[in-house]
Design a protein around this motif. Structure first.
Motif: not given
Length: 268
Positions: A162-175, A233-240
């Protein structure tokens, strides 16, 4: 926003040749001026991404490599991880600051994250894409090193990720994207009920709109292995939902127009 260059490359990946006038027609309705579209095409030609032939543009070798580097990153979403890390270490002189910033930006786009100053890491092997980027940026070979190995001290956990990559920010965007695409799916029901009145051009613009919205997030996503991702992690749902919207709701309405349909489905 998903860059105009990358949208053009993906269209040329699907259809072998597209004229300037057609690009202008498509992207003017997506808010781009004719001059911006022409300048982008000219710039891409100079970079070797596209080539002009018979008054149309085709995907060139360098452009194909750009697409390949992105698709290599996307392939990580279904790959298992062997626990090893791939390192990129570089030191670019201060007088080449713009080159350094460009290289860092492109590294992050293909999935690398900043571990320490001048040291980027990725859980998957994307070395060929890295060296291609370095060459495109005009970097001296003595400025960069790559390595593969396990971390003997200080393992990287999902918390570190979460520090190295914008993981939380990305998850919020997927939401946010999931909420947006759900609304679009509901709206598309009106098209399905009145398909005779659905204009193919309007359908194409809806497809481009969704592709741009989802593609923008995908370009930021490093596609980390599940060991480094949060449980929610919301990416799989967003992709679906994205594939359902495009494949089941919109694409069938576009099949009657072969020219427009070929912009989203490969003609090969």
């Amino acid at each position: 926003m998903l860059s105009l260059e990358k949208q053009i490359l993906y269209m040329l990946l699907h259809r072998r040749a597209i004229s300037t006038s057609e690009f202008i027609r498509i992207f003017k309705d997506r808010g781009k001026s004719e001059q911006v579209i022409r300048n982008t095409l000219s710039s891409m030609k100079k970079k070797g991404y596209i080539a002009a032939e018979d008054r149309k543009y085709k995907l060139a070798e360098a452009g194909a490599r750009v697409i390949e580097s992105l698709q290599l990153k996307f392939s990580g979403m279904d790959m298992s991880w062997d626990g090893r890390w791939h390192f990129v270490m570089f030191s670019i002189p201060e007088q080449h600051r713009s080159m350094r910033n460009s290289f860092r930006r492109e590294l992050m786009q293909i999935g690398y994250g900043l571990l320490f100053d001048g040291v980027f890491i990725c859980p998957f092997n994307r070395e060929n894409a890295v060296l291609e980027l370095a060459a495109q940026c005009g970097m001296d070979a003595s400025w960069i090193r790559t390595a593969i190995g396990e971390l003997r001290y200080g393992p990287i956990t999902a918390i570190d990720a979460k520090r190295i990559w914008p993981v939380q920010e990305l998850n919020d965007k997927y939401v946010s994207f999931i909420a947006w695409i759900n609304d679009k799916i509901k709206e598309s029901s009106a098209f399905m009920e009145n398909s005779a009145g659905a204009m193919p051009w309007d359908v194409l613009l809806l497809i481009l709109e969704a592709g741009e919205a989802f593609g923008e997030i995908l370009l930021e996503d490093p596609f980390l292995p599940k060991e480094l991702l949060p449980d929610d992690w919301k990416m799989p749902k967003a992709r679906e939902l994205y594939h359902y919207y495009i494949g089941h709701k919109l694409a069938p309405l576009l099949q009657s127009d072969k020219e427009l349909y070929s912009l989203i489905v490969s003609t090969d």
